[in-house]
Design a protein around this motif. Structure first.
Motif, short mmCIF file in Angstrom:
data_model
loop_
_atom_site.label_atom_id
_atom_site.label_comp_id
_atom_site.label_asym_id
_atom_site.label_seq_id
_atom_site.Cartn_x
_atom_site.Cartn_y
_atom_site.Cartn_z
N ALA A 78 0.92 -0.99 -0.27
CA ALA A 78 0.16 0.19 0.06
C ALA A 78 0.81 1.15 0.14
CB ALA A 78 -0.99 0.09 1.29
N ARG A 79 1.87 1.34 0.93
CA ARG A 79 2.90 2.40 0.88
C ARG A 79 3.40 2.68 -0.65
NH1 ARG A 79 6.96 1.15 4.34
NH2 ARG A 79 5.31 0.75 5.77
N HIS A 80 4.04 1.80 -1.15
CA HIS A 80 4.58 1.90 -2.67
C HIS A 80 3.42 2.18 -3.80
CE1 HIS A 80 8.43 0.31 -1.39
NE2 HIS A 80 8.10 -1.07 -1.20
N GLY A 81 2.39 1.56 -3.30
CA GLY A 81 1.17 1.92 -4.24
C GLY A 81 0.83 3.50 -4.12
N ARG A 82 0.92 3.92 -2.86
CA ARG A 82 0.42 5.34 -2.65
C ARG A 82 1.67 6.31 -3.08
NH1 ARG A 82 2.02 8.31 1.82
NH2 ARG A 82 2.49 6.52 2.97
N HIS A 83 2.91 5.89 -3.20
CA HIS A 83 4.05 6.62 -3.65
C HIS A 83 4.02 6.59 -5.13
CE1 HIS A 83 6.54 5.77 0.40
NE2 HIS A 83 5.75 6.98 0.46
N ILE A 84 3.68 5.31 -5.78
CA ILE A 84 3.57 5.29 -6.99
C ILE A 84 2.55 6.27 -7.71
CG2 ILE A 84 3.07 3.89 -9.22
CD1 ILE A 84 4.21 1.66 -7.65
N ALA A 85 1.40 6.27 -7.08
CA ALA A 85 0.13 7.13 -7.32
C ALA A 85 0.65 8.42 -7.29
CB ALA A 85 -1.11 6.93 -6.61
N LEU A 86 1.23 8.93 -6.37
CA LEU A 86 1.79 10.32 -5.98
C LEU A 86 2.73 10.74 -7.03
CD1 LEU A 86 2.00 10.57 -2.17
CD2 LEU A 86 0.13 11.81 -3.80
N ALA A 87 3.85 9.70 -7.61
CA ALA A 87 4.55 10.13 -8.44
C ALA A 87 4.08 10.37 -9.81
CB ALA A 87 5.69 8.95 -8.46
N LEU A 88 2.98 9.55 -10.03
CA LEU A 88 2.22 9.73 -11.42
C LEU A 88 1.51 11.23 -11.67
CD1 LEU A 88 1.04 6.08 -11.91
CD2 LEU A 88 2.67 7.33 -13.43
N MET A 89 0.97 11.20 -10.43
CA MET A 89 0.21 12.66 -10.14
C MET A 89 1.14 13.88 -10.42
SD MET A 89 -1.89 14.39 -6.95
CE MET A 89 -0.33 14.80 -5.91
N VAL A 90 2.18 13.70 -9.88
CA VAL A 90 3.34 14.78 -10.01
C VAL A 90 3.80 14.69 -11.28
CG1 VAL A 90 5.76 15.76 -9.53
CG2 VAL A 90 4.07 14.90 -7.78
N ALA A 91 4.09 13.59 -12.22
CA ALA A 91 4.36 13.66 -13.43
C ALA A 91 3.54 14.23 -14.59
CB ALA A 91 4.79 12.10 -13.77
N ILE A 92 2.34 13.84 -14.09
CA ILE A 92 1.16 14.42 -15.05
C ILE A 92 1.02 15.95 -14.86
CG2 ILE A 92 -1.20 14.39 -15.20
CD1 ILE A 92 -1.42 11.28 -14.48
N VAL A 93 1.18 16.30 -13.76
CA VAL A 93 1.20 17.73 -13.37
C VAL A 93 2.45 18.58 -14.08
CG1 VAL A 93 1.04 19.77 -11.78
CG2 VAL A 93 -0.65 17.87 -11.66
N GLY A 94 3.56 17.97 -13.89
CA GLY A 94 4.64 18.50 -14.45
C GLY A 94 5.05 18.20 -15.91
N TRP A 95 4.27 17.61 -16.59
CA TRP A 95 4.43 17.34 -18.00
C TRP A 95 4.31 18.78 -18.64
CZ3 TRP A 95 1.02 17.96 -22.08
CH2 TRP A 95 1.51 17.74 -23.37
N PRO A 96 3.22 19.47 -18.37
CA PRO A 96 2.98 20.78 -19.22
C PRO A 96 3.85 21.66 -18.86
CG PRO A 96 0.98 19.93 -18.27
CD PRO A 96 2.10 19.13 -17.80
N VAL A 97 4.56 21.61 -17.71
CA VAL A 97 5.68 22.58 -17.15
C VAL A 97 6.89 22.53 -17.92
CG1 VAL A 97 6.85 23.34 -15.15
CG2 VAL A 97 4.51 22.90 -14.85
N LEU A 98 7.33 21.21 -18.15
CA LEU A 98 8.55 20.68 -18.79
C LEU A 98 8.33 21.20 -20.34
CD1 LEU A 98 9.24 17.26 -17.23
CD2 LEU A 98 10.50 19.46 -16.78
#
Length: 171
Positions: free
Chosen positions: A7-27
């Motif tokens: 669950a901890r790894h799942g939460r970290h993966i979900a948060l990393a994907l969220m940051v990647a999705i938000v960061g894509w337009p910035v990059l």
């Protein structure tokens, strides 16, 4: 406990994907080519005519909508995994977070082809095969299928939680 670790790894993966999705337009915005062109080029037909500048700006903003919806979905997935990590997998709030994740994925899967359709129609393309080629892509179809599985699982989990709460009230 193994489930807490997953669950901890799942939460970290979900948060990393969220940051990647938000960061894509910035990059993409920081890239030397204006990121509006990047978005429009990804959505448009390869040899289609250029879009009017006003339409490009509208599509740039509209192109953020599926990303925002997907980012929200991964936020809800992180919430679900957080509940599981705390031992609350069989709670209605965990089930609701999982359902919202599935709904967000489904909404993103619907928004992506609609945005592609807007680009093709904005180009003035009248060829029905060109429209189908631009709109029907495997990615949104697979995303919609995954969303359906997540929604089905959340419905099953909701029923299990409801039955468990009913049984607990009898005891």
């Amino acid at each position: 406990m193994a489930s807490s670790l997953f669950a901890r790894h799942g939460r970290h993966i979900a948060l990393a994907l969220m940051v990647a999705i938000v960061g894509w337009p910035v990059l993409a915005w920081l890239h030397p080519v204006p990121w509006t062109q990047n978005v429009v080029e990804r959505l448009a037909l390869p040899d289609g005519p250029a879009l009017p500048a006003a339409l490009e700006h509208v599509l740039m903003v509209a192109g953020l909508l599926p990303l925002a919806v997907a980012a929200y979905g991964f936020y809800e997935a992180a919430r679900f995994f957080g509940r599981v990590e705390r031992g609350r997998a069989f709670s209605l709030d965990a089930v609701e977070a999982l359902r919202r994740f599935g709904l967000a994925l489904l909404a993103a899967a619907v928004l992506i082809p609609l945005l592609r359709l807007a680009v093709v129609l904005g180009e003035g393309t009248a060829d029905p095969m060109a429209v189908l080629a631009a709109v029907l892509r495997l990615g949104p179809i697979v995303l919609a299928g995954i969303a359906g599985v997540v929604l089905a699982f959340s419905a099953i989990l909701r029923e299990a939680v409801t039955l468990a709460e009913e049984n607990a009230s009898f005891v």
